[in-house]
Motif scaffolding. Sequence first.
Motif, PDB file in Angstrom:
ATOM      1  N   GLY A  64      28.346  48.641 -90.226  1.00 34.67           N
ATOM      2  CA  GLY A  64      29.663  48.652 -90.859  1.00 34.67           C
ATOM      3  C   GLY A  64      30.156  47.266 -91.249  1.00 34.67           C
ATOM      4  N   LYS A  70      23.553  57.260 -89.264  1.00 36.47           N
ATOM      5  CA  LYS A  70      24.424  57.898 -90.260  1.00 36.47           C
ATOM      6  C   LYS A  70      23.827  59.260 -90.606  1.00 36.47           C
ATOM      7  CE  LYS A  70      26.278  55.119 -93.531  1.00 36.47           C
ATOM      8  NZ  LYS A  70      27.729  55.056 -93.470  1.00 36.47           N
ATOM      9  N   TYR A  97      31.159  55.029-106.989  1.00 35.56           N
ATOM     10  CA  TYR A  97      30.883  55.173-105.558  1.00 35.56           C
ATOM     11  C   TYR A  97      29.655  56.073-105.366  1.00 35.56           C
ATOM     12  CZ  TYR A  97      31.670  55.649-100.560  1.00 35.56           C
ATOM     13  OH  TYR A  97      31.515  55.586 -99.197  1.00 35.56           O
ATOM     14  N   HIS A 149      26.125  54.926-103.611  1.00 35.33           N
ATOM     15  CA  HIS A 149      25.744  55.522-102.331  1.00 35.33           C
ATOM     16  C   HIS A 149      24.547  56.467-102.456  1.00 35.33           C
ATOM     17  CE1 HIS A 149      28.851  53.716 -99.710  1.00 35.33           C
ATOM     18  NE2 HIS A 149      29.327  53.410-100.922  1.00 35.33           N
ATOM     19  N   LYS A 151      21.654  54.308-102.152  1.00 40.41           N
ATOM     20  CA  LYS A 151      21.380  53.962-100.742  1.00 40.41           C
ATOM     21  C   LYS A 151      20.695  55.144-100.039  1.00 40.41           C
ATOM     22  CE  LYS A 151      25.153  50.663-100.037  1.00 40.41           C
ATOM     23  NZ  LYS A 151      26.283  50.245 -99.213  1.00 40.41           N
ATOM     24  N   SER A 160      21.595  53.046 -89.198  1.00 38.17           N
ATOM     25  CA  SER A 160      22.432  52.043 -89.872  1.00 38.17           C
ATOM     26  C   SER A 160      22.424  50.706 -89.145  1.00 38.17           C
ATOM     27  CB  SER A 160      23.877  52.527 -89.947  1.00 38.17           C
ATOM     28  OG  SER A 160      24.032  53.433 -90.980  1.00 38.17           O
TER      29      SER A 160
HETATM   30  O1  5MY Z   1      29.947  46.923 -98.294  1.00 35.71           O
HETATM   31  P1  5MY Z   1      28.498  47.144 -97.988  1.00 35.71           P
HETATM   32  O2  5MY Z   1      27.589  46.787 -99.111  1.00 35.71           O
HETATM   33  O3  5MY Z   1      28.084  46.522 -96.689  1.00 35.71           O
HETATM   34  O4  5MY Z   1      28.296  48.724 -97.857  1.00 35.71           O
HETATM   35  C1  5MY Z   1      28.878  49.497 -96.820  1.00 35.71           C
HETATM   36  C2  5MY Z   1      27.763  50.145 -96.037  1.00 35.71           C
HETATM   37  O5  5MY Z   1      26.965  49.181 -95.462  1.00 35.71           O
HETATM   38  P2  5MY Z   1      25.425  49.051 -95.799  1.00 35.71           P
HETATM   39  O6  5MY Z   1      25.334  47.745 -96.502  1.00 35.71           O
HETATM   40  O7  5MY Z   1      24.998  50.210 -96.668  1.00 35.71           O
HETATM   41  O8  5MY Z   1      24.770  49.070 -94.477  1.00 35.71           O
HETATM   42  C3  5MY Z   1      28.351  51.020 -94.958  1.00 35.71           C
HETATM   43  O9  5MY Z   1      27.279  51.623 -94.268  1.00 35.71           O
HETATM   44  P3  5MY Z   1      27.145  51.491 -92.656  1.00 35.71           P
HETATM   45  O10 5MY Z   1      28.397  52.066 -92.097  1.00 35.71           O
HETATM   46  O11 5MY Z   1      26.937  50.038 -92.370  1.00 35.71           O
HETATM   47  O12 5MY Z   1      25.933  52.299 -92.407  1.00 35.71           O
HETATM   48  C4  5MY Z   1      29.191  52.140 -95.581  1.00 35.71           C
HETATM   49  O13 5MY Z   1      28.356  52.958 -96.379  1.00 35.71           O
HETATM   50  C5  5MY Z   1      30.288  51.521 -96.437  1.00 35.71           C
HETATM   51  O14 5MY Z   1      30.911  52.546 -97.144  1.00 35.71           O
HETATM   52  P4  5MY Z   1      32.202  53.271 -96.579  1.00 35.71           P
HETATM   53  O15 5MY Z   1      33.083  52.197 -95.985  1.00 35.71           O
HETATM   54  O16 5MY Z   1      31.694  54.247 -95.546  1.00 35.71           O
HETATM   55  O17 5MY Z   1      32.801  53.923 -97.785  1.00 35.71           O
HETATM   56  C6  5MY Z   1      29.747  50.542 -97.450  1.00 35.71           C
HETATM   57  O18 5MY Z   1      30.872  49.884 -97.995  1.00 35.71           O
HETATM   58  P5  5MY Z   1      31.244  49.922 -99.523  1.00 35.71           P
HETATM   59  O19 5MY Z   1      30.191  49.174-100.257  1.00 35.71           O
HETATM   60  O20 5MY Z   1      31.313  51.342 -99.931  1.00 35.71           O
HETATM   61  O21 5MY Z   1      32.590  49.239 -99.528  1.00 35.71           O
END
Ligand code: 5MY
Length: 301
Positions: free
Chosen positions: A11, A102, A116, A120, A123, A137
């Motif tokens: 996160g 996740k 969005y 996603h 990902k 995650s």
């Molecule tokens: O900001 P990032 O690039 O770190 O992405 C977040 C994700 O981290 P990741 O890099 O994929 O491990 C993050 O994933 P984790 O919780 O780290 O698995 C969430 O998907 C987050 O989206 P949201 O807050 O749930 O809407 C994602 O946030 P948003 O990009 O949607 O703001």
Amino acid sequence: MLKVPDHQVAGHKGRDGMLGPLIDDSGHFYKPLQDDDRGSNEVAFYKSFSSNTEIPDHVRRFFPIFYGTRLIEASDGSGLHPHLVMQDIISSHLYPSIMDIKIGSRTWPPQASEDYIQTHLKKDRDTTSIALGFRISGLQVRGSKESETWKPDKKLVKKFTAKDVSLVLRKFVSSNTSVDTGMDPDCSFASAVYGGSTGILAQLLELKKWFEDQTIYHFFSCSVLMVYDKESVVKERNYGAEVKLVDFAHVLEGKGVIDHNFLGGLCSLIKFIMEILTGCDEDEEAKASLQDPKKNCNYTD
Ligand SMILES: O=P(O)(O)O[C@@H]1[C@@H](OP(=O)(O)O)[C@H](OP(=O)(O)O)[C@H](O)[C@H](OP(=O)(O)O)[C@H]1OP(=O)(O)O
Ligand SMILES: Nc1ncnc2c1ncn2[C@@H]1O[C@H](COP(=O)(O)OP(=O)(O)O)[C@@H](O)[C@H]1O
């Protein structure tokens, strides 16, 4: 005194001038509300869940306790910011090994913006989400010394294949988890942590039972947090193994429909854990086969 939690494994993080969660010394976890509707959506979920009389207590225990919202100084130095106040589910653990998984092959809610969804969906495709129905995650695995903690960085975690996932779930419950990723995990804590009537598998099965029935909520992008504590070996035979759910920024109303996306991912995770336990319970030959890279995942093959 508020501080950035060392125990956070995934996160948005509150280090290096970024906006992220904080903890205090009394077992509270403060998650900053995101400015868009993710923050208000998570608050709305907690309020609805906390007051919903249809949630049985044995299900409620899988969720952090919610204490409302509070304006506190944000970790990024931007001043007062609203935070969700909830139970710090790690604070009761002295030396925790933690994994954030996740759940769901689809981590984006249907009403999300096109941007969005595209980000996603990519990902989900680039990780094991679509193939397995879940992805790791983040994690930390404690060794016998603090310096032996294995906390792979985000870049490595994002590259985990299905094969790596199986290996990492084994490493999570092994005593020979070192930074040397080439070692075969010994799975020496598997039956204590994953198995038994109160272990992780039993808890996941209990959660699954609820998801087979509940049609109140759909949990997109929500994580199962698995925690156990090598320090509590003397006190508890299962090392205090716990399953918790976190991240409810994308929970929608279920409207009478089963949450197939979450349920499918949970079943897939359960299968992985069951396979590890089967490996542990079998005879010496089967145990020896855990060392066989042909039958088990190995970074080096
Ligand atoms: O900001 P990032 O690039 O770190 O992405 C977040 C994700 O981290 P990741 O890099 O994929 O491990 C993050 O994933 P984790 O919780 O780290 O698995 C969430 O998907 C987050 O989206 P949201 O807050 O749930 O809407 C994602 O946030 P948003 O990009 O949607 O703001
Ligand atoms: N209630 C909690 N207690 C302790 N740790 C938590 C709690 N909620 C979340 N975490 C930690 O923070 C991480 C990110 O939480 P999450 O709610 O998914 O944030 P984000 O929305 O930024 O992805 C989790 O992987 C876990 O390590």
